[in-house]
Design a protein around this motif. Structure first.
Motif, PDB file in Angstrom:
ATOM      1  N   TYR A  57       5.789   4.057   1.046  1.00 16.44           N
ATOM      2  CA  TYR A  57       5.048   2.431   0.859  1.00 16.44           C
ATOM      3  C   TYR A  57       5.107   1.550   2.277  1.00 16.44           C
ATOM      4  O   TYR A  57       5.944   1.919   2.930  1.00 16.44           O
ATOM      5  CB  TYR A  57       5.347   1.233  -0.403  1.00 16.44           C
ATOM      6  N   PRO A  62      -0.285   7.807   1.277  1.00 14.31           N
ATOM      7  CA  PRO A  62      -1.243   8.425   0.494  1.00 14.31           C
ATOM      8  C   PRO A  62      -0.049  10.160   0.309  1.00 14.31           C
ATOM      9  O   PRO A  62      -0.864  10.971  -0.536  1.00 14.31           O
ATOM     10  CB  PRO A  62      -2.274   8.516   1.214  1.00 14.31           C
ATOM     11  N   TRP A  63       0.340  10.593   1.535  1.00 18.87           N
ATOM     12  CA  TRP A  63       0.837  12.014   1.128  1.00 18.87           C
ATOM     13  C   TRP A  63       2.025  11.526   0.334  1.00 18.87           C
ATOM     14  O   TRP A  63       3.213  12.663   0.837  1.00 18.87           O
ATOM     15  CB  TRP A  63       0.788  12.369   2.303  1.00 18.87           C
ATOM     16  N   GLU A 123      -9.807  12.228   4.080  1.00 18.59           N
ATOM     17  CA  GLU A 123      -9.728  10.050   3.872  1.00 18.59           C
ATOM     18  C   GLU A 123      -8.222   9.641   4.477  1.00 18.59           C
ATOM     19  O   GLU A 123      -7.721   9.068   5.101  1.00 18.59           O
ATOM     20  CB  GLU A 123      -9.562   9.152   2.778  1.00 18.59           C
ATOM     21  N   TRP A 124      -7.234  10.930   4.178  1.00 17.05           N
ATOM     22  CA  TRP A 124      -6.137  10.509   5.118  1.00 17.05           C
ATOM     23  C   TRP A 124      -6.300  10.636   6.939  1.00 17.05           C
ATOM     24  O   TRP A 124      -5.229   9.854   7.295  1.00 17.05           O
ATOM     25  CB  TRP A 124      -5.406  11.634   4.322  1.00 17.05           C
ATOM     26  N   TYR A 157      -6.308  15.894   2.143  1.00  9.79           N
ATOM     27  CA  TYR A 157      -8.187  15.022   1.799  1.00  9.79           C
ATOM     28  C   TYR A 157      -8.411  14.353   2.815  1.00  9.79           C
ATOM     29  O   TYR A 157      -7.450  13.892   4.129  1.00  9.79           O
ATOM     30  CB  TYR A 157      -7.702  13.920   0.484  1.00  9.79           C
ATOM     31  N   GLU A 162       0.831  -1.386   0.277  1.00 11.27           N
ATOM     32  CA  GLU A 162       0.352   0.220   0.111  1.00 11.27           C
ATOM     33  C   GLU A 162       0.831   1.287   0.264  1.00 11.27           C
ATOM     34  O   GLU A 162       1.469   1.479   0.851  1.00 11.27           O
ATOM     35  CB  GLU A 162      -1.051   0.076   0.941  1.00 11.27           C
ATOM     36  N   GLN A 163       0.817   1.945  -1.000  1.00  7.55           N
ATOM     37  CA  GLN A 163       1.396   3.255  -1.421  1.00  7.55           C
ATOM     38  C   GLN A 163       0.884   4.501  -0.014  1.00  7.55           C
ATOM     39  O   GLN A 163      -0.463   4.695   0.522  1.00  7.55           O
ATOM     40  CB  GLN A 163       1.008   4.734  -1.746  1.00  7.55           C
ATOM     41  N   HIS A 172       4.798  16.367   1.050  1.00  3.16           N
ATOM     42  CA  HIS A 172       3.648  17.012   0.693  1.00  3.16           C
ATOM     43  C   HIS A 172       3.711  18.496   1.028  1.00  3.16           C
ATOM     44  O   HIS A 172       3.382  18.829  -0.035  1.00  3.16           O
ATOM     45  CB  HIS A 172       2.143  16.518   1.407  1.00  3.16           C
TER      46      HIS A 172
END
Length: 461
Positions: A61, A55-56, A262-263, A260, A52-53, A92
């Protein structure tokens, strides 16, 4: 002690913090294992088993489990860095605040060891940008150098200075990252021993130290430059109150960073100046505790005095021509000699290097190439790991996994070869270091201080 053996009064001290959910927070520490994450080196292509990456961060990973990185040759070659996911949020911020990619910038990582955020910054900037990685504590400088060496770039200078020393170079940096020493509560899940150091008195001491560090380095930031401030603490005194203090004392302007929902990051606003901050809570994000904020300097900055370069050593042109053979696109670099070692740094950074050498203690600049013995180069380990080595000039020997581990242990290795001379020792095409191939043996030149000492585990990356 109370829930999860947190320090006395710790949870109560967080009850009024923005976004704090006591039940969720405790459950995350009691029931959720701290995730393992890595950040891939974008300059060294490799095939890694990732999942999974983050997200920011595009290069970040998560791994399904924590392998033994010590016994992965790709780790030693600098193909990735093991870094806590929340701290990758700095990537980010950097990319959001970089509005003009065509204009070269200079970045300071003030409290840089062991090097995670410095390698992150180095991945986010271009070769015409300059990164100065500073470590205040002298004993922590070698590990910072080692990690930057693995990253392989030549646009980095390592210094060992107190923050107040940077006031000499007014307005030098476009961006300054202060990942400040703090009370460390954000690391409780990863390092339970950190709980023994926490106290409300220590929080206040840390706040005072943070203010001193920020005040000392502030003059080095140019007008309209960005200050990125971060801690691994949840304490309001070390976070939102520090941001308010920066706005009050230096009239800094808060920069809102887009995120975001969802983060799971909690966006906060400081009480006095309504400055934006970003909180990471285990249980809400897949990572550890972090606070980050970004501010812009609005005060005018005195220009740095211009000095004429003088007193530099007269470099032997014949030696430089010999050195250039080992470098790709050799005319793009400035070469200088420190004692017997030849080093190379991007030609665009020569003036900055001159300025920094005049005002600061420089530990390392660019890439150390090696020493000349007559017309022969004794190559340095930094050259082996660099992105700029001319591989057409040197022998290369590909190792299998067992041979690579032997090499990293500095053990004797047996290879069926008729080649002779200095050879890059590679694993999956990535250099690990140097060996000298002789008619009846192989001399292993992997640095003694970096060699693997531990026993091999049963699993690998």
């Amino acid at each position: 002690m109370n829930e999860y053996n947190f320090p006395e009064n710790f949870l109560d001290s967080l009850n009024e913090e923005p976004g704090f959910d006591r039940e969720n927070f405790v459950a995350a520490h009691e029931n959720i294992i701290s995730p393992t994450s890595i950040r891939i080196n974008p300059f060294k292509e490799s095939i890694l088993k990732t999942n999974e990456q983050v997200p920011w961060c595009a290069e970040g990973y998560y791994l399904d489990s924590r392998p033994s990185f010590t016994f992965d040759p790709l780790f030693h070659s600098g193909c990735y860095y093991v870094q806590e996911a929340s701290s990758m949020f700095i990537d980010h911020i950097l990319k959001y605040t970089r509005t003009n990619k065509d204009e070269p910038i200079k970045v300071l990582d003030l409290c840089a060891a062991p090097g995670g955020k410095s390698t992150l910054i180095n991945s986010a900037i271009t070769s015409t940008d300059l990164l100065v990685s500073n470590e205040i504590i002298k004993t922590r400088v070698p590990v910072l150098c080692d990690n930057l060496n693995r990253w392989g770039t030549a646009n980095t200078i390592v210094s060992n200075n107190d923050p107040r020393d940077f006031s000499r170079i007014t307005g030098f940096f476009d961006t300054i990252l202060v990942d400040a020493p703090c009370s460390g509560s954000g690391m409780f899940r990863k390092d339970a021993a950190a709980m023994n150091e926490w106290s409300e008195a220590n929080v206040n001491l840390c706040r005072q130290r943070q203010e001193r560090i920020l005040a000392d380095v502030y003059p080095a930031l140019k007008e309209d430059g960005h200050l990125i401030y971060s801690t691994c603490s949840y304490s309001y005194q070390e976070n939102e109150e520090i941001v308010d203090w920066l706005c009050r004392e230096f009239n800094m302007e808060s920069v809102r960073i887009p995120i975001y929902k969802e983060w799971g990051i909690v966006e906060t606003v400081s009480p006095e100046h309504k400055a934006w901050g970003y909180r990471f809570y285990p249980g809400k994000v897949k990572g550890e505790g972090l606070f980050a904020a970004c501010l812009k300097k609005k005060q005018e900055t005195d220009e740095l005095p211009v000095f004429k370069t003088k007193g530099h050593q007269k470099l032997a042109l014949q030696e430089i021509e010999l050195i250039k053979q080992y470098i790709k696109e050799p005319d793009a670099y400035y070469y200088n000699k420190v004692n017997d070692d030849w080093l190379a740094i991007g030609r665009a950074h020569k003036e900055s290097l001159d300025t920094l050498q005049r005002h600061l203690y420089i530990k390392k600049s660019g890439v150390r190439i090696g020493k000349l013995m007559g017309n022969d180069l004794i190559p340095d380990h930094e050259l082996a790991l660099s992105l700029y080595i001319n591989k057409d000039k040197v022998l290369q020997t590909e190792l299998n996994i067992n041979q690579a581990i032997q090499f990293l242990r500095r053990d004797n290795i047996e290879i069926n070869t008729t080649d002779k001379g200095w050879s890059l020792m590679n694993f999956e095409g990535h250099a690990l270091g140097w060996a000298k191939l002789l008619p009846n043996r192989i001399n292993n030149y992997f640095p003694k201080e970096l060699r693997i000492l531990a026993n091999a585990p049963s699993s690998s990356l």
